[in-house]
Design a protein around this motif. Structure first.
Motif, PDB file in Angstrom:
ATOM      1  N   LYS A 116      14.782 -10.791   5.152  1.00  0.00           N
ATOM      2  CA  LYS A 116      15.304  -9.486   5.567  1.00  0.00           C
ATOM      3  C   LYS A 116      14.635  -8.363   4.782  1.00  0.00           C
ATOM      4  O   LYS A 116      14.252  -7.324   5.337  1.00  0.00           O
ATOM      5  N   VAL A 117      14.504  -8.580   3.475  1.00  0.00           N
ATOM      6  CA  VAL A 117      13.866  -7.560   2.633  1.00  0.00           C
ATOM      7  C   VAL A 117      12.406  -7.370   3.029  1.00  0.00           C
ATOM      8  O   VAL A 117      11.920  -6.237   3.163  1.00  0.00           O
ATOM      9  N   LEU A 118      11.689  -8.456   3.230  1.00  0.00           N
ATOM     10  CA  LEU A 118      10.273  -8.369   3.553  1.00  0.00           C
ATOM     11  C   LEU A 118      10.039  -7.776   4.942  1.00  0.00           C
ATOM     12  O   LEU A 118       9.002  -7.147   5.178  1.00  0.00           O
ATOM     13  N   ASN A 119      10.979  -7.968   5.859  1.00  0.00           N
ATOM     14  CA  ASN A 119      10.845  -7.328   7.172  1.00  0.00           C
ATOM     15  C   ASN A 119      11.011  -5.817   7.080  1.00  0.00           C
ATOM     16  O   ASN A 119      10.314  -5.058   7.765  1.00  0.00           O
ATOM     17  N   ALA A 120      11.922  -5.373   6.215  1.00  0.00           N
ATOM     18  CA  ALA A 120      12.183  -3.935   6.085  1.00  0.00           C
ATOM     19  C   ALA A 120      11.310  -3.273   5.028  1.00  0.00           C
ATOM     20  O   ALA A 120      10.980  -2.084   5.148  1.00  0.00           O
ATOM     21  N   PHE A 121      10.931  -4.038   4.005  1.00  0.00           N
ATOM     22  CA  PHE A 121      10.178  -3.486   2.884  1.00  0.00           C
ATOM     23  C   PHE A 121       9.053  -4.465   2.554  1.00  0.00           C
ATOM     24  O   PHE A 121       9.161  -5.269   1.629  1.00  0.00           O
ATOM     25  N   PRO A 122       7.959  -4.436   3.308  1.00  0.00           N
ATOM     26  CA  PRO A 122       6.911  -5.471   3.224  1.00  0.00           C
ATOM     27  C   PRO A 122       5.993  -5.317   2.011  1.00  0.00           C
ATOM     28  O   PRO A 122       4.790  -5.086   2.146  1.00  0.00           O
ATOM     29  N   TYR A 123       6.565  -5.488   0.842  1.00  0.00           N
ATOM     30  CA  TYR A 123       5.789  -5.408  -0.398  1.00  0.00           C
ATOM     31  C   TYR A 123       6.118  -6.646  -1.233  1.00  0.00           C
ATOM     32  O   TYR A 123       6.981  -6.610  -2.124  1.00  0.00           O
ATOM     33  N   PRO A 124       5.442  -7.759  -0.966  1.00  0.00           N
ATOM     34  CA  PRO A 124       5.789  -9.027  -1.622  1.00  0.00           C
ATOM     35  C   PRO A 124       5.578  -9.034  -3.123  1.00  0.00           C
ATOM     36  O   PRO A 124       6.283  -9.745  -3.846  1.00  0.00           O
ATOM     37  N   TRP A 125       4.603  -8.256  -3.622  1.00  0.00           N
ATOM     38  CA  TRP A 125       4.378  -8.245  -5.067  1.00  0.00           C
ATOM     39  C   TRP A 125       5.561  -7.611  -5.799  1.00  0.00           C
ATOM     40  O   TRP A 125       6.008  -8.139  -6.826  1.00  0.00           O
ATOM     41  N   LEU A 126       6.078  -6.517  -5.280  1.00  0.00           N
ATOM     42  CA  LEU A 126       7.242  -5.898  -5.903  1.00  0.00           C
ATOM     43  C   LEU A 126       8.485  -6.769  -5.717  1.00  0.00           C
ATOM     44  O   LEU A 126       9.304  -6.902  -6.642  1.00  0.00           O
ATOM     45  N   THR A 127       8.633  -7.356  -4.536  1.00  0.00           N
ATOM     46  CA  THR A 127       9.786  -8.219  -4.284  1.00  0.00           C
ATOM     47  C   THR A 127       9.805  -9.393  -5.260  1.00  0.00           C
ATOM     48  O   THR A 127      10.857  -9.748  -5.809  1.00  0.00           O
ATOM     49  N   PRO A 285       2.025  -6.103 -14.397  1.00  0.00           N
ATOM     50  CA  PRO A 285       0.806  -5.283 -14.267  1.00  0.00           C
ATOM     51  C   PRO A 285       0.022  -5.584 -12.993  1.00  0.00           C
ATOM     52  O   PRO A 285      -0.576  -4.674 -12.401  1.00  0.00           O
ATOM     53  N   PHE A 286       0.030  -6.824 -12.527  1.00  0.00           N
ATOM     54  CA  PHE A 286      -0.683  -7.158 -11.290  1.00  0.00           C
ATOM     55  C   PHE A 286       0.018  -6.550 -10.074  1.00  0.00           C
ATOM     56  O   PHE A 286      -0.642  -6.126  -9.121  1.00  0.00           O
ATOM     57  N   ALA A 287       1.346  -6.522 -10.099  1.00  0.00           N
ATOM     58  CA  ALA A 287       2.087  -5.909  -8.992  1.00  0.00           C
ATOM     59  C   ALA A 287       1.793  -4.423  -8.894  1.00  0.00           C
ATOM     60  O   ALA A 287       1.612  -3.872  -7.794  1.00  0.00           O
ATOM     61  N   ILE A 288       1.703  -3.758 -10.034  1.00  0.00           N
ATOM     62  CA  ILE A 288       1.377  -2.323 -10.040  1.00  0.00           C
ATOM     63  C   ILE A 288      -0.040  -2.105  -9.524  1.00  0.00           C
ATOM     64  O   ILE A 288      -0.306  -1.157  -8.771  1.00  0.00           O
ATOM     65  N   ALA A 289      -0.956  -2.975  -9.924  1.00  0.00           N
ATOM     66  CA  ALA A 289      -2.347  -2.816  -9.495  1.00  0.00           C
ATOM     67  C   ALA A 289      -2.520  -3.112  -8.006  1.00  0.00           C
ATOM     68  O   ALA A 289      -3.311  -2.452  -7.318  1.00  0.00           O
ATOM     69  N   MET A 290      -1.798  -4.102  -7.474  1.00  0.00           N
ATOM     70  CA  MET A 290      -1.970  -4.512  -6.083  1.00  0.00           C
ATOM     71  C   MET A 290      -1.290  -3.555  -5.106  1.00  0.00           C
ATOM     72  O   MET A 290      -1.801  -3.310  -4.005  1.00  0.00           O
ATOM     73  N   GLU A 291      -0.155  -3.019  -5.467  1.00  0.00           N
ATOM     74  CA  GLU A 291       0.593  -2.164  -4.543  1.00  0.00           C
ATOM     75  C   GLU A 291       0.779  -0.756  -5.122  1.00  0.00           C
ATOM     76  O   GLU A 291       0.319   0.217  -4.532  1.00  0.00           O
ATOM     77  N   GLY A 292       1.434  -0.657  -6.236  1.00  0.00           N
ATOM     78  CA  GLY A 292       1.530   0.632  -6.913  1.00  0.00           C
ATOM     79  C   GLY A 292       2.750   1.448  -6.520  1.00  0.00           C
ATOM     80  O   GLY A 292       3.330   1.268  -5.438  1.00  0.00           O
ATOM     81  N   PRO A 293       3.183   2.361  -7.381  1.00  0.00           N
ATOM     82  CA  PRO A 293       4.380   3.168  -7.149  1.00  0.00           C
ATOM     83  C   PRO A 293       4.299   4.038  -5.892  1.00  0.00           C
ATOM     84  O   PRO A 293       5.332   4.273  -5.243  1.00  0.00           O
ATOM     85  N   GLN A 294       3.130   4.533  -5.549  1.00  0.00           N
ATOM     86  CA  GLN A 294       3.031   5.404  -4.369  1.00  0.00           C
ATOM     87  C   GLN A 294       3.347   4.634  -3.085  1.00  0.00           C
ATOM     88  O   GLN A 294       4.098   5.123  -2.228  1.00  0.00           O
ATOM     89  N   MET A 295       2.801   3.438  -2.953  1.00  0.00           N
ATOM     90  CA  MET A 295       3.104   2.617  -1.788  1.00  0.00           C
ATOM     91  C   MET A 295       4.584   2.228  -1.766  1.00  0.00           C
ATOM     92  O   MET A 295       5.221   2.208  -0.704  1.00  0.00           O
ATOM     93  N   TRP A 296       5.133   1.919  -2.914  1.00  0.00           N
ATOM     94  CA  TRP A 296       6.535   1.532  -2.982  1.00  0.00           C
ATOM     95  C   TRP A 296       7.448   2.694  -2.568  1.00  0.00           C
ATOM     96  O   TRP A 296       8.422   2.492  -1.843  1.00  0.00           O
ATOM     97  N   ALA A 297       7.113   3.894  -3.026  1.00  0.00           N
ATOM     98  CA  ALA A 297       7.939   5.055  -2.692  1.00  0.00           C
ATOM     99  C   ALA A 297       7.916   5.325  -1.189  1.00  0.00           C
ATOM    100  O   ALA A 297       8.957   5.590  -0.568  1.00  0.00           O
ATOM    101  N   ALA A 298       6.724   5.265  -0.591  1.00  0.00           N
ATOM    102  CA  ALA A 298       6.618   5.500   0.853  1.00  0.00           C
ATOM    103  C   ALA A 298       7.346   4.411   1.638  1.00  0.00           C
ATOM    104  O   ALA A 298       8.069   4.693   2.613  1.00  0.00           O
ATOM    105  N   GLY A 299       7.184   3.166   1.220  1.00  0.00           N
ATOM    106  CA  GLY A 299       7.865   2.071   1.893  1.00  0.00           C
ATOM    107  C   GLY A 299       9.368   2.128   1.731  1.00  0.00           C
ATOM    108  O   GLY A 299      10.117   1.769   2.654  1.00  0.00           O
TER     109      GLY A 299
END
Length: 412
Positions: A116-127, A285-299
């Motif tokens: 459910k989370v990945l369908n709504a918020f598709p950021y597996p590194w942060l999840t 640190p890898f999660a920040i490098a792969m996705e980053g706060p900007q992508m997380w905020a928009a998602g």
């Protein structure tokens, strides 16, 4: 088998006058050769004069030689026969049933909320990072409040744990990436091929050999997974490769854990807690490098607009249940045999596949279901093939380590 010792009821009497000559025939402890077996008696040894308590009242000037009787006797029959009550078969079955029911339920709930989370918020590194962070926070709180006794670790422990944590991190992230691209059922079907990875890695890299039934069980595992992958309606290469990488990573995690944690006195609960903490440090640190706060905020803004506040509950639930089901799986291995654990893990995978198909209305063709069934059957046969690895002389710890390396320990 430890030989038994029968104590003769006939007393052995020694007098004070001839004690010196008698002792000459008794070998000293230092002269005894080491034996393979060590025999000891838990019964107390009493020394009493032959004349009874009145002998102690003899006058010093009489200087009569004293005779002593040496005999072993039990201080109290009730004390000597006291044993730890053996748990009844019914209670043992009930405990195992509770472990299995809790384990399966927590795993099913985690997979549902994770998807459910990945369908709504598709950021597996942060999840993945949030899952490890939640579990680490829960255990640190438990240690701080003394709800759980903190483990006694040293620098050597963390050095040994590091490669285990690296493999665990890769496997966790890869499985989450897979679930973000394909159906939960498809990810778990591919993950049922983990025994094949375990056998190949152990055989070609470690030189280990397995019984013939183990090798034969790989045929339905590989064939069933291949059939399910070819007939998957929503096949995605990234999702498929994520599940495959997860299989390989978890095999190395189990190997590193088996080789490095021998002799480490850390319980299953605390061991997984330490593993989560180190994995969190590695992954962040890898999660920040792969996705980053900007992508997380928009998602995040998009998820709130489409789903609403429920996405907050979904993230919290998948993080908590991820930690809980892994804790129960590690703790259950301390209570049940590895073979029973492997059978339970096979049944758990079936429950996850079936429940996810029902809840998410995943389209499944008959040939696809047949491939999944064949793969799961192969996994079950693989776990049963490990029975031939039991050594002739029972050694539970070595047997447990030997079989555990050949099992599908965790279905992420």
């Amino acid at each position: 088998m430890i030989p038994s010792v029968r104590l003769s009821p006939a007393p052995a009497a020694f007098s004070g006058s001839n004690l010196r000559s008698k002792s000459a025939s008794i070998p000293s402890i230092s002269s005894l050769k080491p034996s393979k077996y060590v025999v000891s008696s838990l019964r107390p040894l009493y020394l009493a004069p032959l004349g009874g308590p009145h002998t102690a009242e003899l006058k010093p000037q009489s200087r009569q030689p004293l005779e002593f009787r040496c005999a072993a006797s039990a201080a109290d029959d009730k004390e000597s026969n006291a044993q730890v009550p053996v748990q009844s078969e019914g209670a043992q079955r009930l405990k195992i049933s509770i472990y299995f029911a809790t384990w399966w339920a927590l795993n099913v709930i985690f997979n549902i909320y994770n998807k459910k989370v990945l369908n709504a918020f598709p950021y597996p590194w942060l999840t993945s990072t949030l899952s490890l962070a939640c579990g680490s926070a829960m255990m640190i709180f438990s240690w701080a409040t003394r709800l759980v006794e903190a483990p006694k670790t040293d620098l050597d422990f963390w050095k040994v744990l590091f490669p285990v944590a690296v493999a665990h991190t890769i496997g966790h992230v890869a499985a989450t990436v897979s679930m973000s691209k394909v159906a939960v059922s498809f990810t778990h079907i591919i993950k049922s091929a983990e025994p094949a990875f375990s056998v190949f890695v152990s055989r070609f890299l470690l030189g280990e050999t397995f019984p013939v039934p183990v090798y034969l069980s790989l045929i339905p595992i590989i064939g069933g997974c291949a059939l399910a992958a070819v007939t998957e309606l929503n096949f995605n290469m990234v999702g498929f490769m994520g599940a495959m990488i997860s299989n390989l990573a978890f095999v190395f995690r189990n190997i590193f854990s088996k080789k490095g944690m021998k002799g480490k006195s850390v319980s299953g609960m605390n061991y997984y807690a330490c593993l989560s903490i180190m994995s969190l440090v590695i992954l962040t640190p890898f999660a920040i490098a792969m996705e980053g706060p900007q992508m997380w905020a928009a998602g995040w803004q998009k998820a709130l607009a489409e789903v609403g506040p429920n996405v907050i509950w979904w993230i919290a639930a998948q993080s908590v249940f991820y930690h809980l089901y892994n804790q129960v799986s590690y703790m259950s291995l301390d209570q049940i045999s590895p073979l029973t654990f492997s059978v339970g893990n096979t049944m758990k995978r079936i429950s996850v596949i079936v429940s996810s198909i029902i809840i998410f209305h995943t389209p499944v063709r008959p040939v696809n279901a047949l491939g999944a069934a064949i793969a799961i059957l192969g996994t079950f046969l693989y776990s049963q093939g490990g029975k031939t690895d039991v050594p002739a002389t029972p050694d539970w710890q070595n047997w447990k380590e030997q079989i555990t390396s050949n099992l599908v320990l965790h279905g992420f």
